[in-house]
Design an enzyme around this catalytic site. Sequence first.
Site, PDB file in Angstrom:
ATOM      1  N   CYS A 132       0.843  -1.198   0.000  1.00 47.31           N
ATOM      2  CA  CYS A 132       0.000   0.000   0.000  1.00 47.31           C
ATOM      3  C   CYS A 132       0.882   1.253   0.000  1.00 47.31           C
ATOM      4  CB  CYS A 132      -0.956  -0.053   1.188  1.00 47.31           C
ATOM      5  SG  CYS A 132      -2.105   1.320   1.297  1.00 47.31           S
ATOM      6  N   ASP A 179      -9.865  -2.904  -6.608  1.00 49.78           N
ATOM      7  CA  ASP A 179      -9.141  -1.925  -5.792  1.00 49.78           C
ATOM      8  C   ASP A 179      -9.586  -0.536  -6.227  1.00 49.78           C
ATOM      9  OD1 ASP A 179      -7.337  -0.234  -4.509  1.00 49.78           O
ATOM     10  OD2 ASP A 179      -5.686  -1.662  -4.678  1.00 49.78           O
ATOM     11  N   HIS A 212      -7.814  -4.670  -2.201  1.00 45.55           N
ATOM     12  CA  HIS A 212      -6.616  -4.000  -1.704  1.00 45.55           C
ATOM     13  C   HIS A 212      -6.152  -4.668  -0.405  1.00 45.55           C
ATOM     14  CE1 HIS A 212      -4.130  -0.274  -1.651  1.00 45.55           C
ATOM     15  NE2 HIS A 212      -4.092  -0.518  -0.359  1.00 45.55           N
TER      16      HIS A 212
END
Length: 246
Positions: A132, A179, A212
């Site tokens: 991330c 995502d 994600h």
Amino acid sequence: MANEACPCPCDIGDKFEYGAKGQEIQIEHIKAYVSKPHSSTDKAVIVVQDIFGWQLPNTRFMADLLTAHGYITICPDFFVGQESWKPSNDWSTFTEWLQTRQATKVEKEMNVVLKYLKEQCHVKKIGVIGFCWGGVVTHHLMLKYPELKAGVSFYGIIRDVEDRYNLLNPTLFIFAEIDHVIPLEQVSLLEQKLKVHSKVDFQIKVFPKQTHGFVHRKKEDINPEDKPFIEEARKDMLEWLQKYIN
């Protein structure tokens, strides 16, 4: 789960209950988690945190996974003592919070980490992975540090830097199909541009039906349908690092 007011779906997933195998140390002005294999090695991997910080058990689990495959791993506090994000925080303040933790301004800490690995651990071959926010950091570092032999960026992408396609060493980008922060159009653009500009090996892989954070924020035993994708992505990471850190 993330909602429309949430600009980053990093709260999707699970916090692992995990007893880390390494130790916390102080390196100059930053703290770091360090894990070392039983046998001596001159190979190391820097593990870059997501927004939940360097102490997140999930990230330490991934560091220890790498250590089990023979690497010294180090997960530094790239927030340098600043508070990590909490799922209970007000997501409307996230953009402001993020401005004080810019993923493309980590050189001071990175130089300290590299010095430690080279001088204290006698490391000669170094790679980097990140999740991330740390995936963005990884992308950035692979543009700036030629001594990094390989990088693996998980669901992180630089959007606003002109030379973001000039990778210095082989980089694997792993994305999730579902995502909302990184739409597939951006992934396709990254791949198109890298094909034109990158002079080193790269790979972009999108995992179907995944969200994600799936590689380090999902538990295989809770989400059995996701298990093959989680395991495949981790295997891809290990094979990429093994191929280029040798």
